[in-house]
Design a protein around this motif. Sequence first.
Motif, short mmCIF file in Angstrom:
data_model
loop_
_atom_site.label_atom_id
_atom_site.label_comp_id
_atom_site.label_asym_id
_atom_site.label_seq_id
_atom_site.Cartn_x
_atom_site.Cartn_y
_atom_site.Cartn_z
N TYR A 1 -5.07 -33.40 -9.53
CA TYR A 1 -5.24 -32.03 -10.01
C TYR A 1 -6.56 -31.89 -10.73
O TYR A 1 -7.00 -32.81 -11.44
N LEU A 2 -7.17 -30.73 -10.55
CA LEU A 2 -8.35 -30.39 -11.33
C LEU A 2 -7.96 -29.24 -12.25
O LEU A 2 -7.46 -28.22 -11.79
N MET B 1 -15.89 -25.20 -9.34
CA MET B 1 -14.59 -25.89 -9.26
C MET B 1 -14.30 -26.38 -7.85
O MET B 1 -13.76 -27.48 -7.67
N ALA C 1 -13.70 -30.13 -7.01
CA ALA C 1 -12.43 -30.50 -6.39
C ALA C 1 -12.68 -31.27 -5.10
O ALA C 1 -12.01 -32.27 -4.81
N SER D 1 -9.32 -33.16 -4.74
CA SER D 1 -8.14 -32.49 -5.31
C SER D 1 -7.88 -31.22 -4.52
O SER D 1 -8.82 -30.50 -4.15
N SER E 1 -6.03 -26.64 -8.17
CA SER E 1 -6.62 -26.56 -9.50
C SER E 1 -6.04 -25.37 -10.26
O SER E 1 -5.54 -24.41 -9.66
#
Lengths: 158, 526, 429
Positions: free
Chosen positions: C76-77, C106, C110, C115, C118
Amino acid sequence: MFKLSPEGVEFVKSEVARYESKESAIIPALYRVQKENDNWVPNEAISELSQIMDIPEARINEVFHFYTMFNKEPVGKYHVQVCTNVACAMAGTREILKDLCDEHGVKVGEVTSDGRYCFQNVECLGSCGTAPMLQINQDKYNENLDIEKTKQLLKDLP
Amino acid sequence: MPKCTLNGKEIEVAEGTTIIEAYKKLEEDIAHYCWHPGLSVAGVCRLCMVKVEGNPRLQIACNTVVQDGMVISNQDDEVKEAVRWGLDFHLINHPLDCPVCDQAGECGLQDQYMKFGKYDPEMAERKVKKSKVVDLGKRVVLDSERCILCSRCVRFTEEVSKTNELGIFNRGDHSEIGTYSGKPLDNNYSLNTVDICPVGALTSRDFRFKQRVWFLNKKQSVCTGCSTGCNIDVYFNKEGVWRFKPAFNAEVNGHWMCDKGRDYYANLNPYETHVEGERKDKKVKRIPVRLLNGMKGSEMINSQDLAIEVGQRLKELGGEKVALVITGQQTSEELEAVTEFFAKDLNSKNVFYWVNNKENFDEFDGILKRGDENPNTKGALKTLEKFGLNQTWSQLTDGIEKGHIEMVLVLGPENQQVYPDFKTRVEELSKAKTLVWTTACLNESLDKSNVWQIPANTFVEKEGTFINHAGLEQKISFITDLVHNAFDGVELARLMRGDDLPEEERFKNSPYKRVNNEFTSIRGDL
Amino acid sequence: MPESKLLTEHYHKDEYRGLQGYKANGGYQVIEKAFKMDPQKIIEEVLNSGLRGRGGAGFPTGRKWSFLPDNGEPRYLLCNADEGEPCTFKDRMMMERAPHQLIEGMVISAFAIKSHKSYIYVRGEYTESVEILREAIKEAYDAGYLGKNILGSGFDHDMDVYAGAGAYICGEETGMISSLEGKKGQPKLKPPFPAVKGYLGKPTIVNNVETLAAVVPIIKDGADAYKKFGTEKSTGTKLFSVSGDVQKPGNYEVPLGMPLRELIELAGGMKPSRTLKAVIPGGTSAPVLNKEEAEKATMDYECLAEMGSMLGSGAVTIIDDTRCMVDMLHVITHFYHHESCGQCTPCREGTGWLNKIVNSIVEGRGRLQDIDTLCKVADHMKGKTICALSDAAALPVLSFVPKFRSEFEFYIREGRSKVKGTRYAEMHA
């Protein structure tokens, strides 16, 4: 006794499904209750949420009491939250808050007798470059205030 | 297996062992409140500080896993200072009301302050006011001001009982433990929260204010409430038994026991301490609940003489005319001694096994409590097997009905409450000419002219073995003498045979001189 | 030295808020470049750029990313937008003026750390930021910058906004994770660190809004171009929220290493006929600088650390000679008392104790030994707890009291403020 509207119940259920863990829906659910109940969360709502969400009451109650944005008691029509942290205090919000309370004859946190206002000191709301500031209910910030502007602002409220 | 040095001592521990576990293993002193071996690590009291060589920051021992070669100490001045202040932080808002606190004498704050305290309080501000005398549930009372928010009780209801009644509400120094209104702390394990509470915040409604703990003695035994056989500490004094607490046994009960098991202590005392009225104005009534001497119908008779007479009568009748009833409530030794008297001395096959609630035997709550509410069902079955006995209950009732069986001896269940068919059985069996019933507690249904009653010892007044549901043999030892004229099964068998009791041996373990039932509770009535 | 607007160049344009305006000003171009790169290369680029966390702790971002275990678990971010450090208001501006910049940063981040989900955790009071972000995320989904197979890269990513509900402690990364998990926002024991066991026990990276946005220019022009700004150890630009006694308070993006004097000048300088007394250089948790220190300070991680303070969140509070330092400290101790989550004893009890002592002084009930008690209590709160809030509460005390001791002594002796001449407590309700 408070009960969530059918749409409110649907909303809570959809939030439960939205996140990876159903507990994540507690905060959105409490916001929803607050929205449907004049900006505060009555105690009985916890047990209703517990049933809808299938989460023990104590867990919801812990979250409810941890966060300051959930009001545990009625806060009037306009919950006037005046920041009294460093930058705002330097800009005179403590004087503004005292002035408002004196004018309406209430103490901090009390609801005025007409049920219109509740003046509350809050911690930094991230508007320090535009201090003094206050937030009414959960609406947009009111910034760059002084005592006169604040009084006018309150008068202009519907 | 990592090796480390703790306060200069070398120790080898299993992979994944935390520093605090290593300290406990070495029996070295280490301050702590929130850590409990039966619960998850919270790491919030910040008292189990240690210095690990090479690490500039002090570490908490409960959340640090031992690595090979670690050099750990809590004797360092820096650690001692941190613990001293840590304790003071715990105490600044604590009411320090030890003289009126029920926990005094077994309080973690008192004990650890004596060892590690700062002895120089600097707090001069007003303390935080919190709720007092809060009924969390029917068994547990909370004093929030005394609470140090270690969260043990909350973790217990989350992790062990999984009932989730407790929570910590609010934040900062206004945090309080509590329940949500309308959802009280009401589960069969609630009193464990009182045990693990390191301070006087959670107290047992039943036990509080009855005794000062320093007037109590404790000895280990086994709970007789069900076939799990939880290990317990029995707290007692001259006046009687006051409470049970769980004693750690990894194989059987871990750190816990159920509330129902704890309730049983009251049945051991000769007098019921019945509390009437509100807190302010309570009256204590003392009603005898134990059978204090032999009863031959309504005639009181020395219990020893009665036992000898029973033995003589049984021998006179012998064989088919006598019968013995056993339950899973006696120790294996008792069952064997009396059964042997019947099978060998009397040459009788009439030994019958009385089972209560057989349909519930397999019930289990997933934690500790089992449906078989006898401590020694396995022992009873083993005894029957040993002597090759397998009579059915109807053979007994038929035998009585037809007059073949004239005299029945019942080793009555010590805990009558878990025998809902008690009265029915008394009715059934008292159709025999003579019914002899060994019993610890009084029971109205036994007041019949052809029923002879012999006072029996409870499990705290005897020694022996219980075999639990899993076949584990657990020894119980003599704890205290509560009813002097009572016998256990082994003694009864001796007397019935015509042998004398070895008096000295019997009381060799007693912490008190043998006195004639001189309880201080009676002195209070003078 | 003027501002260096690496991130905020287009912030003055209203259109920059929307997807079209953002694209018209060069937005969403870096994402295409990033997708052509090897994720590991992006991490290396961020590592080489020297970018340090802009939320407060200043931990190197690339290093944080490299802690993720390669165990096949979902990652997870989390974007930390729980901007709560008093006097900080930069993240709010970034979210309100340039939500797509954050989203772009982001998605690139990610992609780098692999990931697929988020969250942007925004403090509950920022209702406007939440609305703007939700709208922007919707736009980004519609335009294919979020969702399945983004821009044909084969990379899937979902993003959601989560609003907090009023708790400073949720700005601490594990407190934020607890809150997002639907619990009280109490920090978690470390180890395990979030990169190993974070949100719901899965590997998790938590980065501040400004940090994630800064990934965009780093990938756009490369680490070397980014390093041209700032000093050797404090690279790039930083947004400083300047507030207090200056003529033009506000957010200023400048290269790290700028002298504090110049930053004050940039913010309009001191008010007429006032002189500088003190500066809190990194949010209220950062120890206060007196005039002499402030005049020498440069705004970078190492200089402020050397002075015993810290860059923190970049909230610079300018205090002039009309301010009573006892009163200032009272506001600060009140804040930490209010915000302590209550799990660790030294913080729970200590924050209340500190506040009560300062309160007693402010109300005229102070005793001279209280000054030493304050320092002793604060000293024993430091480094003893799960998270840094306890330290954050202690450090202002340990800097205000020794640096302005005479003001505290005067207040206690005279029962009134040395600066104001009166007792200030009446102002507090």
